[in-house]
Write a protein that holds these residues in place. Structure first.
Motif, PDB file in Angstrom:
ATOM      1  N   ASN A   1     -15.447  -1.651 -14.659  1.00  0.00           N
ATOM      2  CA  ASN A   1     -15.668  -2.701 -14.007  1.00  0.00           C
ATOM      3  C   ASN A   1     -16.679  -3.681 -14.608  1.00  0.00           C
ATOM      4  O   ASN A   1     -17.424  -4.432 -13.881  1.00  0.00           O
TER       5      ASN A   1
ATOM      6  N   ALA B   1     -14.016  -2.311  -5.826  1.00  0.00           N
ATOM      7  CA  ALA B   1     -13.591  -2.186  -7.271  1.00  0.00           C
ATOM      8  C   ALA B   1     -13.454  -0.951  -7.878  1.00  0.00           C
ATOM      9  O   ALA B   1     -12.571  -0.466  -8.740  1.00  0.00           O
TER      10      ALA B   1
ATOM     11  N   GLN C   1     -10.238   1.256  -9.611  1.00  0.00           N
ATOM     12  CA  GLN C   1     -10.388   1.935 -10.960  1.00  0.00           C
ATOM     13  C   GLN C   1      -9.939   3.499 -10.827  1.00  0.00           C
ATOM     14  O   GLN C   1      -9.087   3.926 -11.613  1.00  0.00           O
TER      15      GLN C   1
END
Length: 347
Positions: free
Chosen positions: A281, A8, A12
């Motif tokens: 996130n 994750a 980003q």
């Protein structure tokens, strides 16, 4: 789990990198050097103590709005109405500040309390329809932004306008001010409030039963329902809490920076906070750093038109590119969750 977290985070970083690369291409197209523009942004954001304080001042409302978004995202709720909740909260705090004389300290707390209540009340209708009729909270909350902005404009212009002034309310009393941290800047204790909120929210999500239930509802609602969690009630409460924090952001901006309410007093902070939360996130602690990134962009852009031929509006373009990149990445993750039989995103 660590592998999912790293995946994750890398997503980003790639999203930001792609946005900055496209921004560099646009800067080249307008005849300016991307390196010069980005170095100017850095100097404008962190060049000396006054610029650092200015960056932190811009970061404060983005951080608080980001925490509001994180709360919603953890519960599987996409609260896009934080901008409107911020406006309502800012107006409510201003009204207490100029209309109700109270002792110092108590006055500030009372104004912030009404800002929190205004934000929660404004999101209550979308939250009710989400819980009762399963309506899409994205649509209802984003539409509520326009109503909130126009409603506060009406209050400001036709009911509480300062005589002979611009479209603004009378100034709030000094007893309701949020104390400043430095004498050379308007940076105030709102930053401390934002940091405490971010750390507190992270601790609640990690170590409390309620926080665990919220996370379960957001990542695997059917599993949470089988485990005895009232998913609809939980979603309603999550949106209320998210709206309350959004209202608090408006109260902080009014009491700590402007000392009055005016039309367009905080444009875009709610949306920047939402994107900061997505970049983080859904982590409240990581939102501290992504909010700082957006605060630096805002404050650093003030130097662009002085030292370069680029317009400060290039920052708006870069922010839009970041939004597009992050949105694309979120949609990819959402599709993966849907294929796994889950409704929303994992945070």
């Amino acid at each position: 789990m660590m592998k999912d977290h790293l995946h994750a985070v890398s997503g980003q970083i790639i999203a930001i990198g792609v946005a900055l690369l496209m921004g560099a291409i646009i800067i080249l197209m307008v005849g300016e050097s991307p390196v010069r523009v980005f170095m100017t942004l850095l100097r404008g954001a962190f060049g000396d103590q006054e610029k650092i304080a200015g960056t932190l001042l811009q970061t404060t409302p983005i951080l608080i709005c980001g925490v509001a978004a994180c709360i919603g995202l953890r519960g599987g709720m996409f609260n896009v109405g934080i901008e409107g909740q911020l406006f309502l909260g800012g107006f409510a705090a201003a009204w207490v500040g100029f209309a109700i004389p109270l002792p110092a300290g108590i006055h500030t707390l009372a104004a912030l309390a009404l800002a929190v209540a205004a934000g929660a009340a404004w999101v209550a209708i979308p939250a009710y329809f989400r819980a009762r009729y399963n309506t899409n909270e994205v649509v209802s909350t984003i539409l509520s932004n326009y109503v909130a902005v126009l409603l506060t404009s009406y209050f400001t212009i036709f009911l509480f306008k300062r005589p002979g002034g611009w479209s603004e309310t009378p100034p709030i009393l000094a007893t309701s001010y949020l104390p400043e941290i430095f004498t050379f800047s308007r940076l105030n204790w709102g930053l401390v409030i934002g940091l405490v909120l971010a750390v507190g929210a992270a601790l609640v999500f990690r170590y409390t039963k309620w926080g665990y239930g919220v996370t379960m509802v957001g990542s695997a609602p059917k599993f949470a329902e089988y485990g005895g969690v009232n998913v609809k009630r939980q979603g309603f409460l999550v949106l209320l809490l998210s709206g309350a924090v959004g209202g608090l952001a408006g109260g902080v901006e009014t009491l700590g920076v402007h000392h009055r309410f005016m039309e367009g007093f905080a444009p875009g902070f709610g949306f920047d906070g939402l994107i900061a939360a997505l970049l983080a996130n859904g982590s409240p602690v990581a939102t501290i750093f992504t909010a700082l990134f957006f605060g630096a962009l805002r404050n650093g852009s003030l130097l662009l038109e002085v030292d370069t031929s680029a317009s400060r509006e290039i920052i708006t373009v870069i922010q839009a590119l970041i939004i597009l990149s992050v949105s694309a990445q979120v949609l990819v993750r959402k599709r993966g969750d849907s294929q796994a039989g889950e409704r929303r995103w994992k945070f």
